[in-house]
Write an enzyme that holds these catalytic residues in place. Sequence first.
Site, mmCIF file in Angstrom:
data_model
loop_
_atom_site.group_PDB
_atom_site.id
_atom_site.type_symbol
_atom_site.label_atom_id
_atom_site.label_comp_id
_atom_site.label_asym_id
_atom_site.label_seq_id
_atom_site.Cartn_x
_atom_site.Cartn_y
_atom_site.Cartn_z
ATOM 1 C CB VAL A 119 -0.943 0.026 1.214
ATOM 2 C CG1 VAL A 119 -1.810 1.285 1.178
ATOM 3 C CG2 VAL A 119 -1.819 -1.217 1.249
ATOM 4 C CG ASP A 228 -9.778 -10.790 7.525
ATOM 5 O OD1 ASP A 228 -9.493 -11.397 8.583
ATOM 6 O OD2 ASP A 228 -8.920 -10.306 6.779
#
Length: 492
Positions: A119, A228
């Site tokens: 990222v 998640d």
Amino acid sequence: MPYGTGGMMATAASASAENLFDRSTEGFPKSAIDQSTAAKYRLEHHYSLQLEQAIERNERRIDLENKLETEPGSEERKNRQLAALGSKESQFLRLRRTRLGLDDFVTVKVIGKGAFGEVRLVQKQDSGKIYAMKTLRKADMHKKDQLAHVRAERDVLAESESPWVVQLYYSFQDPQYLYLIMEFLPGGDLMTMLITYDTFSEDVTRFYIAECVLAIEDIHKMGFIHRDIKPDNILIDRSGHIKLSDFGLSYGFHKNHDSQIYQRLISGQVNGGNNNNYNGVTSLESGVDAISLTFSSKDKLATWKKNRRALAYSTVGTPDYIAPEIFMQQGYGQECDWWSLGAIMFECLVGYPPFCAENPHETYHKIMSWQEHLYFPEDVHISLEAEDLIRGLICVPETRLGRNSVMEIMSHPYFRGVDWAAIRQTDSPMVPELSSITDTRYFPTEDLEKVPDQPEHYDYTVTDDSKQKDLAFVGYTFKRFESLTKRTGSAL
């Protein structure tokens, strides 16, 4: 000419025409059949997308017309607003035709690393706006059977209009990578905050858990299960409020989120059925060696924190927050996300998840026999209301709070006094202190200095096999209409 003779000739001509347009593929090589099937798949998707976009444009026009009918103002003013919408629609059509690529963005800093990519904090060259760019390696998506997961993540982000979900502005791809261009949330994540402060007070915990309730509710309203929910995936925006991210394991009961359809697609069998099963989570037994779990004893808290950070970069991730029914893979519903929330609430108040252990097998067995291992330490003060809520979330699915309605959770005594309708407008207990729009102090970037500014591209040759595999990513490209109207220069 006798009528009977003409009829016979017409019959013969019809039979000849049938033979002329025989659709049999017998005798064609497999490569030709694969190419034609792929072309059919791409064309069907192209025209389906065009129709969908036309419907969206019409809905935006109707929404504006309905809004203008109820607002005061002259006809000239209303016509100007309609004309402005038409101009934006024209700009958006041009934007859709523009091919975005990696060259359109400049890396400011690497702020995260995952199992399948990185990222980066990036700046768009033409507008100067700041975004977070997530990159995913296509080869890993195929190798790890993540095709359905990566598509589900893209679909959740593209479909969401929720203030509780990180906003996706663009997605695109090249032969080696998938790219998600999202809003940059400079406050880091809840995991970093927990590592910094060890535990939260009940008031701070109540604030963040209440916001998580509303965020999970929005995901469920969209028809998705996150699967998640964990502190790593709860991001903090510039005002200190939370947003959910990382929908790589989410499930939306859509055929594009069924892993089997991508295997059929790659093998040339494009028209797969919709198999609404609940598979897709990597089983503990198959991925157990890739997990490095945490310690619960307080004298090992420093080691636990170090492992917790490394765990965020692992291929499988942490199972500490996963509901037991997911491990059993015998079918489950949206209530599995509420179990995860209960585990996070426990960690906020106690300092570690309720079932963490020194090895993954022990964590697994603790979760599967949770009745024996859900223990509230005596040296940590937890209110009766907080303990009751955690026990109402960490329990069997049949009695779990939230299984029937989110109101079962929102009306719990622990949340007494919470203004659910205005919580996002209230002051957060922890507001990030930022010096600029590119401030990354809340991200653990000290271990990421060696990560290159640009994704590493290797020598790549386009083959028939790679073209067939790329069918799995048809329709991945996305551009959000609202990206044209965003007023800030930072996309924060």
